[in-house]
Scaffold this active site. Structure first.
Site, mmCIF file in Angstrom:
data_model
loop_
_atom_site.group_PDB
_atom_site.id
_atom_site.type_symbol
_atom_site.label_atom_id
_atom_site.label_comp_id
_atom_site.label_asym_id
_atom_site.label_seq_id
_atom_site.Cartn_x
_atom_site.Cartn_y
_atom_site.Cartn_z
ATOM 1 C CE LYS A 79 -22.291 3.933 4.361
ATOM 2 N NZ LYS A 79 -22.087 4.185 5.804
ATOM 3 C CE LYS A 103 -32.853 6.800 6.833
ATOM 4 N NZ LYS A 103 -32.103 7.717 7.689
ATOM 5 C CE LYS A 115 -28.944 4.516 12.733
ATOM 6 N NZ LYS A 115 -29.306 5.421 11.631
ATOM 7 C CB THR A 199 -28.572 14.630 6.718
ATOM 8 O OG1 THR A 199 -27.634 13.566 6.851
ATOM 9 C CG2 THR A 199 -29.951 14.135 7.106
ATOM 10 C CG ASN A 230 -25.012 16.664 10.572
ATOM 11 O OD1 ASN A 230 -25.755 16.282 9.674
ATOM 12 N ND2 ASN A 230 -23.791 17.078 10.338
ATOM 13 C CB SER A 357 -22.510 7.446 3.591
ATOM 14 O OG SER A 357 -22.333 8.101 4.821
HETATM 15 N N1 GLU Z 1 -27.076 7.909 10.215
HETATM 16 C C1 GLU Z 1 -27.504 8.391 8.938
HETATM 17 C C2 GLU Z 1 -28.900 7.903 8.634
HETATM 18 O O1 GLU Z 1 -29.668 7.565 9.520
HETATM 19 C C3 GLU Z 1 -26.489 8.122 7.828
HETATM 20 C C4 GLU Z 1 -26.101 6.701 7.613
HETATM 21 C C5 GLU Z 1 -24.926 6.537 6.660
HETATM 22 O O2 GLU Z 1 -24.388 7.535 6.218
HETATM 23 O O3 GLU Z 1 -24.568 5.390 6.397
HETATM 24 O O4 GLU Z 1 -29.343 7.911 7.511
#
Ligand code: GLU
Length: 423
Positions: A79, A103, A115, A199, A230, A357
């Site tokens: 993810k 995370k 990613k 976030t 954002n 998410s």
């Molecule tokens: N791009 C965001 C991050 O770096 C969210 C990733 C997601 O929602 O999967 O945490």
């Protein structure tokens, strides 16, 4: 990549993949895992590089390079977001996928990290060009991704419209409606309530927890936010709404400072879709000056390597809460920690986005949608628990919050890999 230090002649390492590998190794050693676990986790399991030919509006064809990295899928599907930026590199995408694994481990989601990125400058592209690029990327990676394999999301310079195009392209390829393929979608297409502010909400909750530990009030606290995208812009608003004084904000072009507090509502109204607003003002300061302002909470919410050993001695915040990925180098982390500045590291502080998410994906899988209050309550519970786990690990082991976060984040992945018989 390195920064020359004139005094010692030694370079400070600014390669984000090397720094994250260094901390992963340290965390695994502290936890007592053998070397093969590090060998498994130091790089993504898979990395796909794609070339995407796009017809531009002027009739020319431009070929873009994109990546998708899947770090570790022992816990569950991978993810993580997709970044559209001219500075995207293979090494950065790899590091970002590792951070996503951490995370998900820290806030205990049933995912590994992934990613993606495309080397492009969306600020210079038309709507039509961006749509063709988004769809072309999905066609290029479609074999590797899916609701039970790897689930993309927004990141730097991508948004809900781009997620909608990507979801539509994927659904066409698979020939069935697949909302769970991607998160961060518009609400009418199965997006979750509260995802766009998630976030920033997560960072706000981390600031509240940090304030409790440091014994200061949010009411009246002086906050500096680097970046007005954002995360940064919503965070400035939430802090302002809670009675804090947002005395500095910045974008890629410069920064604004007012010791009496900036008019955040006005700045939000004036910002463009890439978070640019300082070009409307004359009395700007530089991003470097912004980072060194006297404040209670400093929130880097922009790009990597902003707090380095060059400026770590001059940071005057009592807590640094990292909304961006990788804003502080390892050497700077040590300097800030030794100076008694509390760091809430990126892999914890910015985990609110991926948490909501996950809620979006759960709602898509169930076809049953939650209220904004339900999203917020669950997000708060998860973030508060994540902070407590990392803070307690730091205290119990006498380590800084970054190493503690890696220790918490890496454990589930290592255990899942072990139970699967991989290591
Ligand atoms: N791009 C965001 C991050 O770096 C969210 C990733 C997601 O929602 O999967 O945490």
């Amino acid at each position: 990549m390195g920064r020359q230090n004139v005094a010692s002649g030694q370079q400070e390492n600014l390669d984000v993949l090397v720094s994250t590998q260094t901390v992963i190794q340290e965390a695994l050693e502290k936890l007592g895992y053998p070397e093969p676990v590090y060998e498994l986790l130091k790089e993504p399991l898979r990395l796909l590089t794609v070339r995407i030919p796009i017809k531009m509006d002027d009739g020319s064809v431009q070929v873009f390079t994109g990546y998708r990295a899947q770090h570790n899928d022992a816990v569950g599907p991978t993810k993580g977001g997709v970044r559209f930026h001219p500075d995207v590199t293979e090494s950065e995408v790899k590091a970002l996928s590792i951070w996503m694994s951490l995370k998900c481990g820290i806030v205990d989601l049933p995912y590994g990290g992934g990613k993606g990125g495309i080397i492009c400058d969306p600020r210079k592209m038309s709507f039509g060009e961006l749509e063709r690029l988004s769809r072309g990327y999905v066609r290029a990676i479609s074999q590797l991704v899916g609701p039970t394999k790897d689930v993309p999301a927004p990141d730097v310079f991508t948004n809900s419209q781009i997620m909608a195009w990507m979801m539509d392209e994927y659904s066409r390829i698979r020939e069935f409606d697949s909302p769970g393929f991607i998160t961060g979608k518009p609400i009418v297409l199965g997006g979750s309530r509260g995802r766009d502010t998630a976030t920033a909400k997560g960072v706000t909750i981390m600031i509240e927890e940090a304030a409790k530990k440091r014994g200061f009030d949010i009411q009246g606290a002086r906050v500096v936010v680097q970046g007005f995208g954002n995360a940064g812009s919503y965070l400035a608003k939430f802090m302002h709404d809670m009675g804090a004084k947002v005395i500095g904000i910045s974008d890629a072009l410069g920064a604004l400072h007012d010791p009496n507090g900036l008019d955040i509502e006005y700045l939000l109204e004036k910002r463009d879709s890439f978070g640019t607003v300082t070009n409307l003002f004359q009395n700007t300061i530089s991003n470097q000056e912004l980072l060194e302002l006297d404040c209670d909470i400093l929130v880097p919410a922009a790009v990597e390597n902003q707090i380095t050993r060059e400026n770590a001695d001059r940071i005057r915040a009592s807590a640094v809460v990292e909304a961006a990925n990788g804003p502080t180098t390892l050497e700077a982390t040590k300097i800030l920690h030794d100076r008694g500045i509390l760091i809430v590291p990126d892999v914890l502080a910015s985990a609110g986005g991926v948490t909501v998410s996950y809620f979006e994906w759960v709602q898509n899988n169930q076809g049953f949608y939650w209220t904004e209050e339900e999203v917020e309550t669950r997000l708060r519970d998860i973030m508060v628990q994540g902070f407590a786990n990392v803070y307690n690990t730091a205290q119990a082991n006498g380590v800084d919050m970054r190493l503690a976060a890696y220790m918490v984040g890496v454990r589930k992945m290592a255990e899942a890999s072990r139970f699967r018989g991989w290591v």
